[in-house]
Design an enzyme around this catalytic site. Structure first.
Site, PDB file in Angstrom:
ATOM      1  N   ASN A 279      33.662  33.955  35.158  1.00  0.00           N
ATOM      2  CA  ASN A 279      35.061  33.646  35.055  1.00  0.00           C
ATOM      3  C   ASN A 279      35.582  32.898  36.546  1.00  0.00           C
ATOM      4  O   ASN A 279      35.697  33.674  37.319  1.00  0.00           O
ATOM      5  CB  ASN A 279      36.017  35.025  34.913  1.00  0.00           C
ATOM      6  CG  ASN A 279      37.487  34.735  34.519  1.00  0.00           C
ATOM      7  OD1 ASN A 279      37.822  33.621  34.955  1.00  0.00           O
ATOM      8  ND2 ASN A 279      38.005  35.835  34.746  1.00  0.00           N
TER       9      ASN A 279
ATOM     10  N   LYS B  56      38.258  31.777  36.805  1.00  0.00           N
ATOM     11  CA  LYS B  56      39.566  32.001  37.542  1.00  0.00           C
ATOM     12  C   LYS B  56      40.216  30.713  37.838  1.00  0.00           C
ATOM     13  O   LYS B  56      39.912  29.632  37.227  1.00  0.00           O
ATOM     14  CB  LYS B  56      39.738  33.125  38.637  1.00  0.00           C
ATOM     15  CG  LYS B  56      39.100  34.495  38.025  1.00  0.00           C
ATOM     16  CD  LYS B  56      39.250  35.741  38.961  1.00  0.00           C
ATOM     17  CE  LYS B  56      38.495  36.659  38.371  1.00  0.00           C
ATOM     18  NZ  LYS B  56      38.876  38.062  39.189  1.00  0.00           N
TER      19      LYS B  56
ATOM     20  N   HIS C  33      42.790  39.823  30.330  1.00  0.00           N
ATOM     21  CA  HIS C  33      42.375  40.009  31.534  1.00  0.00           C
ATOM     22  C   HIS C  33      43.417  40.702  32.419  1.00  0.00           C
ATOM     23  O   HIS C  33      44.575  40.504  32.470  1.00  0.00           O
ATOM     24  CB  HIS C  33      42.049  38.607  32.169  1.00  0.00           C
ATOM     25  CG  HIS C  33      41.202  38.742  33.472  1.00  0.00           C
ATOM     26  ND1 HIS C  33      41.623  39.208  34.745  1.00  0.00           N
ATOM     27  CD2 HIS C  33      39.848  38.909  33.710  1.00  0.00           C
ATOM     28  CE1 HIS C  33      40.708  39.470  35.555  1.00  0.00           C
ATOM     29  NE2 HIS C  33      39.757  39.174  35.088  1.00  0.00           N
TER      30      HIS C  33
ATOM     31  N   GLU D 210      44.579  40.240  35.333  1.00  0.00           N
ATOM     32  CA  GLU D 210      45.445  39.503  35.990  1.00  0.00           C
ATOM     33  C   GLU D 210      46.536  38.909  35.205  1.00  0.00           C
ATOM     34  O   GLU D 210      47.741  38.799  35.476  1.00  0.00           O
ATOM     35  CB  GLU D 210      44.456  38.374  36.618  1.00  0.00           C
ATOM     36  CG  GLU D 210      43.697  38.881  37.823  1.00  0.00           C
ATOM     37  CD  GLU D 210      42.438  38.368  38.190  1.00  0.00           C
ATOM     38  OE1 GLU D 210      42.204  37.258  37.653  1.00  0.00           O
ATOM     39  OE2 GLU D 210      41.489  38.918  38.970  1.00  0.00           O
TER      40      GLU D 210
ATOM     41  N   GLU E 147      36.879  46.094  32.749  1.00  0.00           N
ATOM     42  CA  GLU E 147      37.011  45.709  34.282  1.00  0.00           C
ATOM     43  C   GLU E 147      37.721  46.474  34.815  1.00  0.00           C
ATOM     44  O   GLU E 147      39.051  46.368  34.668  1.00  0.00           O
ATOM     45  CB  GLU E 147      37.404  44.240  34.318  1.00  0.00           C
ATOM     46  CG  GLU E 147      36.570  43.359  33.672  1.00  0.00           C
ATOM     47  CD  GLU E 147      36.821  41.824  34.139  1.00  0.00           C
ATOM     48  OE1 GLU E 147      35.694  41.430  34.548  1.00  0.00           O
ATOM     49  OE2 GLU E 147      37.924  41.402  33.983  1.00  0.00           O
TER      50      GLU E 147
ATOM     51  N   GLY F 156      37.560  41.731  42.654  1.00  0.00           N
ATOM     52  CA  GLY F 156      37.661  40.996  43.745  1.00  0.00           C
ATOM     53  C   GLY F 156      37.763  41.862  45.086  1.00  0.00           C
ATOM     54  O   GLY F 156      38.318  41.515  45.945  1.00  0.00           O
TER      55      GLY F 156
ATOM     56  N   SER G 150      33.399  42.958  40.902  1.00  0.00           N
ATOM     57  CA  SER G 150      32.292  42.677  42.027  1.00  0.00           C
ATOM     58  C   SER G 150      30.879  42.794  41.649  1.00  0.00           C
ATOM     59  O   SER G 150      30.237  43.298  42.547  1.00  0.00           O
ATOM     60  CB  SER G 150      32.840  43.742  43.057  1.00  0.00           C
ATOM     61  OG  SER G 150      34.147  43.424  43.670  1.00  0.00           O
TER      62      SER G 150
HETATM   63  P1  13P Z   1      34.997  39.686  40.721  1.00  0.00           P
HETATM   64  O1  13P Z   1      33.527  39.651  40.302  1.00  0.00           O
HETATM   65  O2  13P Z   1      35.487  38.339  41.587  1.00  0.00           O
HETATM   66  O3  13P Z   1      35.437  41.092  41.204  1.00  0.00           O
HETATM   67  O4  13P Z   1      35.797  39.256  39.353  1.00  0.00           O
HETATM   68  C1  13P Z   1      35.699  39.972  38.251  1.00  0.00           C
HETATM   69  C2  13P Z   1      36.575  39.632  37.156  1.00  0.00           C
HETATM   70  O5  13P Z   1      37.847  39.689  37.302  1.00  0.00           O
HETATM   71  C3  13P Z   1      36.005  38.867  35.970  1.00  0.00           C
HETATM   72  O6  13P Z   1      36.831  38.519  34.957  1.00  0.00           O
END
Ligand code: 13P
Length: 255
Positions: A9, A11, A97, A99, A169, A175, A215
């Site tokens: 992803n 992002k 997601h 976010e 997640e 992150g 992560s």
């Molecule tokens: P990270 O691997 O950067 O923690 O992100 C995970 C994520 O949100 C994947 O959709």
């Protein structure tokens, strides 16, 4: 079902040129080393979809959007529909997601509608669920995740679920460099599978791919992917560099 799905992803990272360059690196590896046990997926910004799909066309990797509109078409300035995503050659879309839930206040109803739009276009919806740190501290993780599953999946039958992927997640692990322990991941994945088994049936629940995200890095992936109910990962930061993403693909392939 693929044994593993290794999904990136990106992002809101990488400009078009950088995205194409990363996709080229992935394509040249995957064309020489086609994975036998795993499916590779890359979730890219809308503006990258058409170009990255072209670059990855003979690699076997699936290109995914990171969201879609809950509406079919029309006067929704700035939105992108599932139909438009499909027309780029993409095959999947990430929905719900954390976010998007946090910064765009997406409700379960909206997420449910987005899944419907994706399925109508034959795109694989990747439904993301996961609790906040405060939920986990109050041992509410299972009730939060079951509410998200209930809302997201409302009205879909087992045949529809079979076309989806679920991603667990935990928000506190995204992150942050902090991952769920392999035991915590396994515990939640088993809970999700049990929930789906009760909501649908045991066979459907057994077949659905449940990815872990938060992560995931080459140094922790082996243990996480090795858990019995973990079918791969949804990877943010470590999907932005070919070296680490390809390492994750190799880990899944040789587990
Ligand atoms: P990270 O691997 O950067 O923690 O992100 C995970 C994520 O949100 C994947 O959709």
């Amino acid at each position: 079902m693929d044994k593993y799905i290794v999904a990136g992803n990106w992002k809101m990272n990488l400009n078009l040129r950088e995205g194409e360059a990363l996709a080229c690196e992935l394509a040249s590896y995957l064309e020489d080393h086609p994975p036998e046990k795993s499916r590779v997926l890359v979730g890219v910004p809308y503006i990258h979809l058409a170009a990255v799909t072209k670059v990855l066309a003979s690699s076997g990797a699936v290109v995914s959007a990171q969201d879609c509109s809950e509406h079919q078409k029309g006067a929704y300035t700035g939105e992108v529909s599932a139909t438009q995503i499909k027309s780029t050659g993409a095959g999947a879309v990430i929905v719900g997601h954390s976010e998007r839930r946090a910064y765009h206040h997406e409700s379960e109803e909206v997420i449910n509608q987005k899944i419907r739009r994706a399925l109508d276009e034959d795109l694989t919806p990747i439904l993301c669920v996961g609790e906040l740190l405060s939920d986990r501290k109050n041992q509410r993780q299972e009730s939060v995740v079951s509410e998200q599953l209930k809302g997201g999946l409302a009205g879909f039958d087992a045949a529809a679920l079979q076309k989806m992927v679920i991603a667990y997640e935990p928000v506190w692990a995204i992150g942050t460099g902090e991952t769920a322990s392999p035991e915590q991941a396994q515990e939640m994945h088993a809970f999700i599978r049990k929930y789906l088994g009760e909501y649908y049936d045991a066979e459907t629940a057994r077949e659905v791919s449940i990815l872990y995200g938060g992560s995931v890095k080459p140094d922790n992936a082996r243990e996480i992917f090795g858990q019995p109910d973990v079918n791969g990962g949804l990877i943010g930061g470590a999907s932005l560099k070919a070296a680490s993403f390809l390492e994750l693909i190799r880990i899944a392939e040789f587990l």
